[in-house]
Scaffold this active site. Structure first.
Site, PDB file in Angstrom:
ATOM      1  CG  ASP A  28      22.533  29.996  52.803  1.00  0.00           C
ATOM      2  OD1 ASP A  28      23.256  30.690  53.523  1.00  0.00           O
ATOM      3  OD2 ASP A  28      21.457  30.413  52.306  1.00  0.00           O
ATOM      4  CG  HIS A  40      22.701  34.312  46.587  1.00  0.00           C
ATOM      5  ND1 HIS A  40      21.977  33.195  46.244  1.00  0.00           N
ATOM      6  CD2 HIS A  40      22.458  34.524  47.913  1.00  0.00           C
ATOM      7  CE1 HIS A  40      21.330  32.751  47.322  1.00  0.00           C
ATOM      8  NE2 HIS A  40      21.611  33.531  48.352  1.00  0.00           N
ATOM      9  N   GLY A  95      21.832  39.206  46.260  1.00  0.00           N
ATOM     10  CA  GLY A  95      21.661  38.533  47.551  1.00  0.00           C
ATOM     11  C   GLY A  95      22.822  38.716  48.511  1.00  0.00           C
ATOM     12  CG  ASP A 137      18.903  42.351  48.793  1.00  0.00           C
ATOM     13  OD1 ASP A 137      18.358  42.813  49.814  1.00  0.00           O
ATOM     14  OD2 ASP A 137      18.455  41.377  48.157  1.00  0.00           O
TER      15      ASP A 137
HETATM   16 ZN   LIG Z   1      21.023  32.205  52.847  1.00  0.00          ZN
END
Ligand SMILES: [Zn+2]
Length: 375
Positions: A168, A133, A141, A91
């Site tokens: 989001d 995040h 994230g 990620d």
């Molecule tokens: Zn998202």
């Protein structure tokens, strides 16, 4: 007052790695669409190239140890501490210019906010921003530096009241954690339930602690949720809270992964839902700092941001090529698509279950959050 787009080719052109789903080039497509639809023509619309954030501001939220790791990673060093801090994973890969890019993205959010503070602008959009995040001492994230937490921390010091609205598809966990114990920031996140989507948090009973009790609002929605259910919840919850809280600035994280064609999440919003949501945010906010956040269908994300930009600026998109709104291919890369979607309405048992979930959350919020705000 001005409407400002924070944009630089440098930021739109970087890449985590080719296979990574986060594509900053969405910002470039967005700029192309704004031009195509005549949304930058007016003298009130301005494009500003963002500057990197001053490093010292990072420490309003992030730890020095973590920032040192980011710098080391950028120099090509690798240590086991980096993995513990979420760096070097699938990620959050370590890549050249990782730290500088994050500084530039955060600089856009910060600089835009200063323009709002100085009454130079009423609305600023930083498409490569909204890294909700990132934690104090770790990446998560796709997010390395939490531009939102850093900027809002500075605004609190300046005596501002801030409301944060996150649409989001993923829960804004980094922002929640940053302001969980304060009543200076009202944090509202609408997202797909943590039962079915990363980061697995953001349930309605996460309401804040100490002074912050009642100032953290989560609306976890069932997978499949469509425009109608989403708007039912949004209209019931957001305007009364914002009207009561009376923020100086509203931060809006306009992630487009709640769209039905997004490959990473499972909500069913269309452009119609996005337009209604941004319309409400526009109506209830004195000043708006909007950020791009997620959105992994690249063309759809650029189209939804274009529609949001038009609403926040009070303009109508007009295709400069054909003089029509929508119904047109945009750009040679697009296989299909226009700015607007056809309506999508969920039916039957699935719809019922989505409504039941939204109603359950609404009941909880009416009982536990509204009274804190005198609603
Ligand atoms: Zn998202």
């Amino acid at each position: 007052m001005l409407n400002v787009l924070m944009y630089s080719d440098e930021l739109a052109n970087f890449e985590y790695k080719p296979s990574h789903p986060f594509k900053p080039m969405r910002a470039k497509l967005f700029l192309e669409l704004l031009n195509r639809y005549g949304l930058l023509d007016n003298k009130n619309q301005k494009v500003i190239e963002q500057q990197p954030l001053v490093e010292e501001l990072l420490y309003l939220f992030h730890s020095r140890e973590y920032i040192d790791l980011l710098k080391k990673g950028e120099r090509g060093e690798f240590t086991i501490e980096m993995l513990h801090a979420g760096l070097g994973t699938g990620d959050n890969p370590i890549f050249r210019s990782m730290y500088q890019t994050a500084l530039l993205a955060s600089g856009g959010t910060y600089e835009g906010t200063i323009m709002l503070l100085n009454n130079e602008a009423r609305f600023v959009f930083n498409p490569v921003g909204g890294f909700h995040h990132a934690g104090k001492g770790h990446a998560e994230g796709f997010c390395y530096i939490n531009d939102i937490a850093v900027t809002i921390s500075d605004l609190i010091k300046k005596g501002q009241r801030i409301a944060y609205i996150d649409i989001d598809a993923h829960h804004g966990n980094g922002v929640q954690d940053a302001f969980y114990n304060t009543d200076k920031v009202l944090t509202i996140s609408f997202h797909e339930s943590g039962e079915t989507l990363y980061p697995g948090s953001g349930f309605e009973n996460e309401t804040g602690i100490e002074k912050g009790m009642g100032y953290n609002v989560n609306v976890p929605l069932r997978e499949g949720t469509d425009d109608e259910v989403y708007l039912f919840a949004f209209e019931s919850i957001v305007p009364p809270l914002i009207e009561s809280f009376r923020p100086d600035i509203v931060f809006a994280t306009i992630g487009c992964d709640a769209h039905k064609d997004d490959p990473l999440a499972h909500l069913n919003l269309t452009s119609n839902g996005y337009k209604s949501i941004t319309g409400i945010i526009n109506k209830i906010s004195p000043k708006i700092l909007a950020m791009g956040a997620g959105g992994y269908n690249v063309f759809k994300t650029a189209a939804l941001w274009t529609l949001a930009w038009a609403i926040f600026c009070g303009l109508e998109p007009e295709d400069q090529h054909i003089g029509l709104i929508g119904g047109m291919m945009y750009g040679p890369e697009a296989k299909s698509g226009s700015l607007d979607d056809l309506p999508f309405i969920l039916h039957g048992r699935e719809k019922e279950l989505c409504f039941m979930q939204a109603e359950k959350v609404l009941e909880f919020i009416k009982e536990n959050i509204f009274p804190v705000h005198g609603i």
